[in-house]
Every structure is written in structure tokens, then in C-alpha cells.
Design a protein around this motif. Sequence first.
Motif, mmCIF file in Angstrom:
data_model
loop_
_atom_site.group_PDB
_atom_site.id
_atom_site.type_symbol
_atom_site.label_atom_id
_atom_site.label_comp_id
_atom_site.label_asym_id
_atom_site.label_seq_id
_atom_site.Cartn_x
_atom_site.Cartn_y
_atom_site.Cartn_z
ATOM 1 N N ASP A 185 3.767 -5.048 2.625
ATOM 2 C CA ASP A 185 3.183 -4.396 0.827
ATOM 3 C C ASP A 185 4.757 -4.143 0.380
ATOM 4 O O ASP A 185 4.304 -2.636 0.337
ATOM 5 C CB ASP A 185 1.959 -3.513 0.640
ATOM 6 C CG ASP A 185 1.937 -3.122 -0.577
ATOM 7 O OD1 ASP A 185 1.995 -3.334 -2.199
ATOM 8 O OD2 ASP A 185 0.675 -2.041 -0.256
ATOM 9 N N ASP A 187 5.174 -1.901 -2.686
ATOM 10 C CA ASP A 187 4.041 -0.291 -3.085
ATOM 11 C C ASP A 187 3.491 0.012 -2.309
ATOM 12 O O ASP A 187 3.499 0.894 -2.673
ATOM 13 C CB ASP A 187 3.207 -1.235 -3.985
ATOM 14 C CG ASP A 187 4.192 -2.329 -5.280
ATOM 15 O OD1 ASP A 187 4.960 -1.746 -5.611
ATOM 16 O OD2 ASP A 187 3.225 -3.108 -5.975
ATOM 17 N N LYS A 189 3.790 3.907 -0.251
ATOM 18 C CA LYS A 189 4.298 4.562 -0.113
ATOM 19 C C LYS A 189 3.257 5.437 0.633
ATOM 20 O O LYS A 189 2.582 5.735 1.541
ATOM 21 C CB LYS A 189 3.236 5.430 -1.476
ATOM 22 C CG LYS A 189 3.187 4.864 -2.776
ATOM 23 C CD LYS A 189 4.933 4.814 -2.862
ATOM 24 C CE LYS A 189 4.792 4.286 -4.700
ATOM 25 N NZ LYS A 189 4.666 2.877 -4.754
ATOM 26 N N SER A 288 2.888 9.631 -6.556
ATOM 27 C CA SER A 288 3.039 7.840 -6.365
ATOM 28 C C SER A 288 1.482 7.793 -6.084
ATOM 29 O O SER A 288 0.749 6.701 -5.160
ATOM 30 C CB SER A 288 3.668 6.754 -6.877
ATOM 31 O OG SER A 288 4.228 6.674 -4.544
#
Length: 516
Positions: A185, A187, A189, A288
Amino acid sequence: MARPRHFTVVIKLGTSSIVHETTYQPLLSTLSAVVETVVHLRAQGHKVVLVSSGAIGVGLKRMELAHRPKSLSGKQALAAIGQGRLIALWDDLFGHLGQPIAQVLLTRGDISDRTRYLNAVNTFKELLSMGVVPIVNENDTVSVSEIKFGDNDTLSAITSTMVHADYLFLLTDVDGLYTSNPRKDPDAKQIYVVSSIAAIRSQVSTNTLGSNLGTGGMETKLIAAEIATAAGVTTIITSSNDPKNIFKIIQYNNALKSGSSTPIEPCSGQASPVPAQSLSPGDSDTTSTGSVPVTDRPTISGLVRPPHTMFLPSSAPMRDLKAWTSHTLYPSGTVIIDSGAHHVLSRRESGGRLLPAGVLGVRGAFASGQAVRIVVRKRAAVSKEEHEASQRSYSDGLSTTAPNTPVLLPRASVSSSISTLHDIDLEPCLPPIDEEMTPSTSLKVLREDGQALVEHPADHSVEWEVEEVGRGLANYNSVQIEKVKGLRSSYIPELLGYADSEYVVENITIRVPPQS
Ligand SMILES: N[C@@H](CCC(=O)OP(=O)(O)O)C(=O)O
């Protein structure tokens, strides 16, 4: 200038950091870097324990086998083949730098006995005071089912509680905990700081991380972090690719705490890598990662934050005996409590001590002094009033019945989706239902003067849930606790002929707090 503080540091290396995932060749550059780091920490006066997996992996290479065997005896045989070579390899590498090591092989069975546990603690103490680096692994050749630690993450956490470590470093093939699998993934974090592991569980996906060889993965790292932080050990997940980051992480952490520079010097003058999710000084505390707690900054006092996830230690660490009780002792039986007692035990003022008034029953035969599971029985949906009344009656130490009067309970079916109860026979977890009784109320909570505090209308469709919420040490045996369950402590001498304590179980650690 402040005197340098000396830490006790436990470093855990998983199988994937010790041998190649497919060829099983030892990862010599990683191992050598670990050795240099450990020797450098030692030179600065710190005590270091290494928890090293890899016996089965090294055994696979020795026997030129392509896959880990399925059978337990096959794995045990390979561990026996590989462990000798693994420790020889470590001894060789440390020997080049003049650092003595010791092999410590442990099973849960070894330390579930208080005397053997203390022997192991004393051996660690002695080795560390001699300047030796203990290298710990599970004693795989004799570890079966319930005596197995299961994975070396848990073993390293238990080891860190035994040596009262300041830091536990879980070195692995990823550089921290991510919100999802960073290999899949884009994205994903990295989570910098975790103050509540329970909260983090609902926010990250841990099941996809893990290699072919190890038994661990992220979930076992969270369990390890839970054990270690509860005992006051700062726990860190970081990559095994650059073990020298251990210095930088300690240094960064010290600077965070004190706002000044740290006594620990990096062993090389290399610049630290800049983390991918770098925040500028002055950014807010939210990142985030959403509601994931993030409280640090990527740079502090000129130090760049090395990639890692830090699990903050508990501000009220468990006493040693409690840590031992909750994580190392194999429970001999079960004490079933009501939700009121659960709430009270979750508060620090309870001192981890259970009054008989909160006990619904016991399961299994155990002696006084043995470890027991603390299991809460609760209705699937409990009204606010019922819940408050239950808490009140426990806190007041009121009896749920007068002595020798059976507790009236609803006929019930048991439902449990709680996986931790896999080894408990669920059906007997319900106190017996007296067939003779045909009460108009199914559960009465009475004052001793006979006045009813709570009456639950009979409801034959009530579903009960049971859940293991903690562990403790019994002050009385199972038969005795069964006799005094639900009563005020003042009945103990009358019913048992003596009273060692007004509490039936002590040293309780509640690991699962009540929902509300
Ligand atoms: N004790 C076993 C290792 C158990 C295990 O797989 O641990 P890990 O690689 O940390 O998940 C061995 O030495 O091969």
C-alpha cells in the motif's frame, strides 16, 4: 554535564534478519553490524541481551532442506541441528571483538515455576554483571504446545521484564509499524509513537506482515510491546538493515525527553536517514495517521529522527511479581467474576485484589498460591442501571446472598466470540442453575437484612458472554473460593475455619479493561 546513564537494552533479531528467506544463508553483514553495535553499547557501559531466532533456519541450511517441516518433531530436530551452529556463529563474530557471550535457552515451563524463574533472573543478573552478552532463544527441542512461548517476540518481551530492561528493540524486516502493509500500500504511513496499543489495534492492519520463516509478524510484535511496556520497558520496532540506528533512536529519545543532547554517541559519524513522513518543527501533533497518537517530531536538538515506531512504557509499571503472574505462569484454574468486580479491579486503588463478593464461581482445581485466570461473565447487553448496581454491590463488599443461600441465576445459553478462551471449557463457566428453583426473579442482589438491591426479571433467552480479562495469584484453593463466592469477607473465618486474607485472589493484572 550530566553523568551518562547506563541502560539495559534487549535486542531481538527475528529469523528473517538472521538467514536469507529462501537460501537460508546467514546474513553475515547484518549479524556483523549487530555485533559491532552491541560491542559499542557495551563499551559505553550499557548492558545488552540479544534474543536470537534462527535455529530452525540455520538447521534448514545445514540439512539443505527447502522448506520448514510441518511436524513439531521435525522443527524440533532442525532447531537442535541449527542452534549449535547459530551460537557458534555468534561466538565467532563476538569473539573477533573480544566480547564473551552466553547461551540461554528458555521455555515457558522453565519460568512458570517461581524458583526456576528466579534462578533464570539471577543467572541473567550474574552474566550481565560479568560483562557477558546473554544470547537467548527458545529451547525448541523441548518446547511443546502450552510450554511454548510461540514466537521470539514474546520471549524477548518476557526477557526484557526479567532483566528490568530500559529498552526492547524488535529488529525486523520493516522499519516500524505502518497503518497498512507498506510493501503493498503506497499510502501506508509509519506510526511514530504509540501510547495505547489497544487503540492502535483497531487502526492498523497487521496480518499481512511477516516472512516465510518466522512465526511472528506484526501482531506478535504488538503482543510483545504490550507485555514489555506494561513492565515499564520502552519498546521499539525498527529495521535490522541498519542496527547502528539503535544508538540514534536512544539518542533521539533522550533528546525528546530532556530537550538536550544525549550521553549516547553514535558509533559512526554517518548522517541519519530522513524519515519518509518527515514533519517540520512546529507542525501540529496530528499527522496523516489520523487519530493514531503521534507526539514527537522528526528532528529535535539537531537530531534527525531515525525510522522506527516507539511504544511508550506504562507510567505505572507492573511490579515484577505481577509481570511474572500475568505472562509467565500457566494458570491452573479460573475464577469467574462479575462485571462490577471487573470495573473495580481495573482501577488502580483496588490494588489488584479481589474480594469474594465479586466472585461468581471457580473452574478447575487449584491450590492457594497458584496462578488463575480472571474471567468476567457479563450479559451480552447490560443496562446502565444493572451495571451500576453490580459495581455498587461489589464496592460495598455486600453479599449477593446470605450465606448458604444459593445464588439465583437465569437459565442461560453461553455465547463467546472471545478467542482467548480457547482453552476454557465454556459450558462450566456458568455457575450451576438450581433446577429446584422457580423464582419469579432470576437474579437477586440482597443486602444482609434481606432488602433487595437489584432484581432481574427472569429472562430465559439471556445470552451471557465470558472473557478472560486478567491473571492473578489465588490466596485460597478452588474449593475454598467456591465456598465463599459472593459473600462478604467477614464470612471467610466462619466458613473456612481461618482467614489468611480478606481477598481471594491478589496480584491481579487486568489486561482487558471494561468497555464502559
Ligand atoms: N526459536 C525459533 C524461532 C521462532 C521464530 O520463528 O521466531 P521469529 O523469527 O522471531 O518469528 C528458531 O530459533 O528458529
